[in-house]
Design an enzyme around this catalytic site. Structure first.
Site, short mmCIF file in Angstrom:
data_model
loop_
_atom_site.label_atom_id
_atom_site.label_comp_id
_atom_site.label_asym_id
_atom_site.label_seq_id
_atom_site.Cartn_x
_atom_site.Cartn_y
_atom_site.Cartn_z
N ARG A 37 0.80 -1.55 -0.11
CA ARG A 37 -0.47 -0.43 -0.08
C ARG A 37 0.88 1.11 0.22
O ARG A 37 2.14 1.43 0.23
CB ARG A 37 -0.96 -0.04 1.29
CG ARG A 37 -1.55 -1.03 1.28
CD ARG A 37 -2.57 -1.43 0.05
NE ARG A 37 -3.71 -0.06 -0.02
CZ ARG A 37 -4.87 0.32 0.87
NH1 ARG A 37 -5.28 -0.36 2.11
NH2 ARG A 37 -5.79 1.20 0.90
N GLU A 61 -3.74 8.16 -3.83
CA GLU A 61 -3.55 7.73 -5.07
C GLU A 61 -5.75 8.25 -5.17
O GLU A 61 -6.50 9.03 -4.68
CB GLU A 61 -4.40 6.56 -5.18
CG GLU A 61 -2.92 5.41 -4.53
CD GLU A 61 -3.45 4.47 -4.96
OE1 GLU A 61 -4.10 3.19 -4.73
OE2 GLU A 61 -1.88 3.10 -4.68
N HIS A 102 -1.70 1.33 -9.44
CA HIS A 102 -3.15 -0.69 -8.60
C HIS A 102 -2.96 -1.07 -10.18
O HIS A 102 -4.47 -1.31 -9.48
CB HIS A 102 -3.05 1.02 -7.92
CG HIS A 102 -3.97 -0.09 -7.10
ND1 HIS A 102 -4.22 1.13 -5.34
CD2 HIS A 102 -3.28 -0.74 -7.14
CE1 HIS A 102 -3.76 -0.19 -4.49
NE2 HIS A 102 -3.54 -1.37 -4.70
#
Length: 315
Positions: free
Chosen positions: A234, A263, A281
């Site tokens: 993450r 993000e 991602h």
């Protein structure tokens, strides 16, 4: 499941959305203002479906008096208030295992892409520079590099198995050493010690209070100007401003990043750097895995409605 009111927080997957619409009473959270939706439908929502970026926080849970289950279309559940769910007796599920191989594949791919400069070489050819300037610059091999893995869970183990095929010594850090389970891997009690004995450092641990910014300035400087950081965990695992500065100053050799702190906002400085490979991602972003994740979410919801054991319970 026709009577199950499901609140989908974000359009995470077309197949999942279609199946939820077909099987349940589906509410799409993004289609109307939050407060307006809650006034009209809060009492009808028995299930929430989100993902790693869109979860059920305490405020949302409190606003849904009939909520029974939170099903996350992801492994990560740090956006779900687990304490509040336990307090309310709300069940929580995620989607482990099915995405392990894809994320591990991407981790190795990013490491190779950074060291062999594959995106840069691709641009070199497309720009006609091979013809006008000649051969591309030499790069660095991946085979034989010391690979350090933060978190030897499902994904970390899958990364380790893959890099072994490249004759890479495997080092790891986690809360406890497991010498009897991994006799061929070397354990380090701190991330700094792991970094000092690694050429490539892979982040693959869960995100929680103790792992936030686990990759600090000290870790990156220890990894050094020839070291490569790979993050498929993450974004907040890494102190992002310190990473940007270390890459810009040459204190960190390179990075392959699938995740970021805010993000989809990526630090502007990274976009102009030639020693990083950036992807949006997409660790689990294959047709095969996303369908398997969707089926797991649907299976958990069905098990809940039928009062059967959940397939992947968290709470």
């Amino acid at each position: 499941m026709e009577s199950l009111g499901v609140l989908l927080l974000y359009p995470v997957n077309a197949y999942l959305e279609q199946e939820l619409d077909r099987r349940c009473r589906l509410y799409r959270f993004w289609e109307s203002p939050r407060e307006e939706f809650l006034r009209a439908h809060a009492g009808a929502v028995r299930a929430v479906v989100g993902n790693a970026n869109y979860g059920a926080d305490a405020a949302l849970i409190d606003a849904l008096p009939a909520l029974e289950i939170v099903a996350s279309f992801s492994v990560g559940i740090d956006r779900v208030d687990l304490a509040k769910c336990r307090e309310r007796g709300i069940r929580v599920t995620n989607t482990p295992d099915v995405l392990t191989d894809d994320v591990a594949d991407l981790a190795v791919g990013l490491a190779i892409a950074v060291l062999r400069r594959i995106p840069q070489a691709d641009r070199y050819v497309r720009a006609g520079l091979w013809k006008s300037r000649g051969d591309y610059t030499l790069t660095t091999r991946f085979s034989g590099k010391r690979v350090g893995i933060i978190g030897l869970g499902r994904i970390g183990q899958a990364v380790a198995r893959r890099v072994e095929a490249f004759d890479c010594p495997v080092n790891y850090h986690q809360r406890t050493e497991q010498k009897s389970v991994y006799p061929n891997y070397t354990y380090y009690p701190t991330v700094v010690e792991l970094a000092s004995n690694s050429d490539v450092l892979v982040v693959a641990c869960p995100l929680n209070a103790s792992t936030r910014h686990i990759v600090s300035r000290e870790v990156m400087e220890t990894l050094g100007p020839k070291g490569v950081l790979i993050n498929v965990g993450r974004g907040p695992h890494v102190d992002e401003p310190e990473m940007v500065a270390a890459l810009a100053d040459g204190r960190l050799g390179g990075a392959g990043l699938d995740v970021f702190e805010d993000e989809p906002n990526v630090p502007e400085a990274l976009l102009g750097m030639d020693n990083v490979v950036l992807v949006p991602h997409v660790g689990s972003g294959t047709y095969e895995t996303r369908k398997a994740m969707a089926d797991l979410v649907l299976g958990n919801l069905e098990a809940h409605v039928l009062s059967k054991p959940l397939l992947t319970p968290v709470v």
